[in-house]
Design an enzyme around this catalytic site. Structure first.
Site, PDB file in Angstrom:
ATOM      1  N   ALA A   4      40.753  25.359  51.527  1.00 58.30           N
ATOM      2  CA  ALA A   4      41.292  26.719  51.548  1.00 58.30           C
ATOM      3  C   ALA A   4      40.814  27.512  50.332  1.00 58.30           C
ATOM      4  O   ALA A   4      40.797  27.010  49.213  1.00 58.30           O
ATOM      5  CB  ALA A   4      42.819  26.689  51.554  1.00 58.30           C
ATOM      6  N   GLY A  64      41.124  23.306  43.507  1.00 57.38           N
ATOM      7  CA  GLY A  64      39.959  22.460  43.781  1.00 57.38           C
ATOM      8  C   GLY A  64      38.847  23.206  44.493  1.00 57.38           C
ATOM      9  O   GLY A  64      37.666  23.033  44.182  1.00 57.38           O
ATOM     10  N   CYS A  65      39.224  24.040  45.429  1.00 58.13           N
ATOM     11  CA  CYS A  65      38.219  24.785  46.196  1.00 58.13           C
ATOM     12  C   CYS A  65      37.533  25.841  45.328  1.00 58.13           C
ATOM     13  O   CYS A  65      36.333  26.075  45.461  1.00 58.13           O
ATOM     14  CB  CYS A  65      38.855  25.425  47.423  1.00 58.13           C
ATOM     15  SG  CYS A  65      39.481  24.184  48.576  1.00 58.13           S
ATOM     16  N   THR A  66      38.294  26.449  44.444  1.00 55.31           N
ATOM     17  CA  THR A  66      37.708  27.420  43.524  1.00 55.31           C
ATOM     18  C   THR A  66      36.753  26.711  42.571  1.00 55.31           C
ATOM     19  O   THR A  66      35.635  27.197  42.326  1.00 55.31           O
ATOM     20  CB  THR A  66      38.812  28.168  42.754  1.00 55.31           C
ATOM     21  OG1 THR A  66      39.610  28.881  43.707  1.00 55.31           O
ATOM     22  CG2 THR A  66      38.230  29.135  41.747  1.00 55.31           C
ATOM     23  N   ALA A  95      33.587  25.852  44.617  1.00 57.01           N
ATOM     24  CA  ALA A  95      32.786  27.037  44.915  1.00 57.01           C
ATOM     25  C   ALA A  95      32.084  27.549  43.657  1.00 57.01           C
ATOM     26  O   ALA A  95      30.896  27.908  43.699  1.00 57.01           O
ATOM     27  CB  ALA A  95      33.662  28.134  45.519  1.00 57.01           C
TER      28      ALA A  95
END
Length: 157
Positions: A42, A47-49, A52
Site C-alpha cells: 500500500a 515499508g512501501c515508502t 519506493a
C-alpha cells in the site's frame, strides 16, 4: 500463497493504468527493456515508502542497465498519483484495484490477509530471471534486482 510465476517462466502480459493516466502493458517493453516489476502492499505506508524511495534513489542505475522499474499495488489511481508526486518517483506506479495482476503473478500475501512484497526481474524477451519475496527485507528488493540486471548485461546474447 506460493509464487505462481517462477524463474524461467514467461511473464504474463497485463494492462493497467499508471498514476499519470497512461495505459501500460508489460508487452510494451518486450524487445526493448528489462523490467523490474514490484508488487507492494500500500502507498504511503512506511515499508512501501522506503522501498519506493530506494527504487527512486537507484533509478539512474536501473536505467543505465537498460531496465524500467514498475511498481504495482491495489491502491486507487488518486492515491497512486499522490504517492508518486509526494515522493518524486520517476518510474511507473500502476493501480491494480482488483488485484488481478497480483493474483496472475501469484505475488504472495502475508498470513493470507495482506498483500505481500514481491519483485520480479523480467528480461527483454519477457522471461522472468529473478523473483524475490520478502515483506520485511525491503532494501534487498533493490539490491538484488540491480545485481541480477548486471548479470544479464554481462551475459552474451
Amino acid at each position: 500463497m506460493a509464487t505462481a510465476i517462477h524463474v524461467g517462466d514467461r511473464a504474463p502480459d497485463f494492462e493497467l493504468v499508471a498514476a499519470n493516466g497512461q495505459t501500460v502493458r508489460l508487452s510494451d517493453f518486450r524487445g526493448h527493456k528489462n523490467v523490474v516489476l514490484y508488487f507492494y502492499p500500500a502507498s504511503e505506508t512506511p515499508g512501501c515508502t522506503m522501498q519506493a524511495c530506494g527504487f527512486r534513489d537507484a533509478y539512474s542505475q536501473f536505467q543505465a542497465l537498460g531496465a524500467e522499474v514498475i511498481g504495482i499495488s491495489g491502491d486507487p489511481l488518486d492515491k497512486q498519483n499522490g504517492f508518486q508526486s509526494h515522493h518524486h518517483l520517476p518510474f511507473l506506479v500502476l493501480s491494480d484495484p482488483d488485484n488481478k495482476v497480483r493474483q496472475t503473478y501469484g505475488a504472495s500475501t502475508l498470513f493470507g490477509l495482506f498483500p505481500g512484497r514481491v519483485t520480479y526481474v523480467i528480461d527483454k524477451d519477457g522471461i522472468v530471471r529473478y523473483v524475490f519475496d520478502s515483506m520485511f527485507n525491503v532494501k534487498e528488493h533493490i539490491d538484488s534486482a540491480l545485481n541480477i540486471l548486471r548479470t544479464l548485461e554481462a551475459t552474451p546474447a
